[in-house]
Write an enzyme that holds these catalytic residues in place. Structure first.
Site, PDB file in Angstrom:
ATOM      1  N   LEU A  19      37.775  37.556  35.507  1.00  0.00           N
ATOM      2  CA  LEU A  19      38.544  38.710  35.941  1.00  0.00           C
ATOM      3  C   LEU A  19      39.229  39.370  34.757  1.00  0.00           C
ATOM      4  CD1 LEU A  19      40.165  37.173  39.141  1.00  0.00           C
ATOM      5  CD2 LEU A  19      38.031  38.464  38.949  1.00  0.00           C
ATOM      6  N   CYS A  20      39.136  40.682  34.737  1.00  0.00           N
ATOM      7  CA  CYS A  20      39.768  41.448  33.666  1.00  0.00           C
ATOM      8  C   CYS A  20      41.187  41.809  34.086  1.00  0.00           C
ATOM      9  CB  CYS A  20      38.957  42.715  33.388  1.00  0.00           C
ATOM     10  SG  CYS A  20      39.681  43.768  32.107  1.00  0.00           S
ATOM     11  N   LEU A  21      42.148  41.019  33.601  1.00  0.00           N
ATOM     12  CA  LEU A  21      43.550  41.249  33.899  1.00  0.00           C
ATOM     13  C   LEU A  21      44.344  41.208  32.596  1.00  0.00           C
ATOM     14  CD1 LEU A  21      43.840  38.786  36.925  1.00  0.00           C
ATOM     15  CD2 LEU A  21      43.409  41.244  37.037  1.00  0.00           C
ATOM     16  N   THR A  77      39.459  46.493  38.964  1.00  0.00           N
ATOM     17  CA  THR A  77      39.186  46.110  37.583  1.00  0.00           C
ATOM     18  C   THR A  77      37.854  45.379  37.531  1.00  0.00           C
ATOM     19  OG1 THR A  77      40.135  44.997  35.635  1.00  0.00           O
ATOM     20  CG2 THR A  77      40.317  43.858  37.744  1.00  0.00           C
TER      21      THR A  77
END
Length: 277
Positions: free
Chosen positions: A86-88, A121
Site C-alpha cells: 500500500l502506498c501510504l 492510492t
C-alpha cells in the site's frame, strides 16, 4: 537480519502494544523474524467494515526506525487489494516522509484511519458499502480457510462446491495455514464460529439444516385411518368432507339460492301486476 537497534526498538514496541493495544487493533512479530509483524484490524462500529477481521503484515527494514515498513492487508475488504503493498505516507513508498518517532501503533492507527476514509492510492479499491459489508461478514471464513482452499471440514455441513468464481472469490491457496500459524487462538474461534453458523468451508456460505419433517399439511395427507372399523363408508365420508371443503358457499347452497330467486321473481311479478290494474 535486523540491526541490534532495530531489534531492541521492535521488542520494546511489542511490549508496549501488548500492554496497551489501540482500539480494534492487535499485532505481534513473527516468532522466526522480528522484522515480520502480523496485525489484526477489527472493523470499527458504524463503518462498512464493522465486525470484520482484517489480517495483514508489516515488513520492517533492517534499519528501522529510520525507514518505514511495507504494509499489506491480506484479507479481502473491498478497500485494499489483497496482499498488495500500500502506498501510504507511513509505508515504504515514502521513506523520506517517515518519522522515526512513529511506532507500530502509530502506523496501524494511520492504516485504520485511511481504511475508513475514501481516499484512493496505489493498492486501494473502490467498492460499494454493501460489498464491503459482505467482505466483512466473510472475513473470518476467508482467514481460516485460505479463501476456501482448506481441506478441513465441519461435521454436518456438506461441502457444496468451490468458491473459484463470483463475488469475493479470492483465494490465498494455503488452506489458512499461515493464518493459523500466526493466530492459532483466533483460528480456532473462527472454526467454532463457522460450525455454529453452519458455514461451508469451501464457499463461505451458510448451509441450511436438512429438513427431517414435512409441513403439517403434507403430514396430514400421509395419515391413514386406524382401527378395524375403517371401511368403505369412512372413505366415502372422508371424500365428501374433502369435496365440501373445496367448494365455496355458492356450490354448497345452490338449491336454496335457486328457490330464493324463484320466490323473489314471483313476488316481484305480483307487485308489478297489481300496479298495472
Amino acid at each position: 537480519m535486523a540491526t541490534r537497534a532495530a531489534h531492541k526498538r521492535l521488542a520494546r514496541e511489542y511490549a508496549s502494544i501488548s500492554a496497551s493495544p489501540p482500539p480494534f487493533i492487535t499485532a505481534h512479530p513473527s516468532e522466526s523474524n522480528i522484522l515480520e509483524w502480523h496485525y489484526i484490524l477489527t472493523g470499527p462500529p458504524g463503518t462498512p467494515y464493522a465486525g470484520g477481521q482484517y489480517w495483514g503484515t508489516l515488513i520492517f527494514p533492517p534499519d528501522y526506525p529510520f525507514a518505514p515498513p511495507a504494509i499489506r492487508m491480506h484479507t479481502p475488504s473491498g478497500r485494499f487489494q489483497p496482499s498488495t503493498r500500500l502506498c501510504l505516507s507511513i509505508s515504504d513508498f515514502h521513506p523520506k516522509s517517515f518519522n522515526p518517532a512513529w511506532e507500530v501503533s502509530t502506523i496501524l492507527l494511520g492504516l485504520q484511519s485511511f481504511m475508513t476514509s475514501e481516499e484512493m492510492t496505489t493498492g486501494s479499491l473502490s467498492a460499494t458499502e454493501a460489498e464491503r459489508k459482505v467482505f466483512a461478514q466473510r472475513s473470518r471464513w476467508w482467514n481460516s480457510t485460505g479463501g476456501g482452499s482448506s481441506q478441513r471440514t465441519i461435521p454436518g455441513v456438506a461441502t457444496t462446491g468451490s468458491n473459484g468464481r463470483g463475488f469475493g472469490a479470492i483465494r490465498s491457496g494455503d488452506g489458512g495455514k499461515k493464518f493459523k500459524e500466526e493466530w492459532p487462538e483466533l483460528d480456532e474461534e473462527n472454526w467454532k464460529w463457522m460450525e455454529e453458523n453452519r458455514i461451508d468451508p469451501a464457499t463461505g456460505r451458510a448451509v441450511a439444516p436438512a429438513k427431517t419433517e414435512c409441513n403439517p399439511e403434507a403430514s396430514a395427507l400421509r395419515r391413514r385411518p386406524t382401527g378395524s372399523g375403517a371401511g368403505i363408508g369412512e372413505v366415502v365420508e372422508g371424500a365428501q368432507v374433502a369435496r365440501d371443503a373445496g367448494q365455496g358457499f355458492l356450490g354448497r347452497n345452490k338449491l336454496y339460492i335457486a328457490i330464493g330467486v324463484l320466490f323473489a321473481y314471483v313476488i316481484l311479478a305480483r307487485i308489478l301486476g297489481e300496479a298495472e290494474q
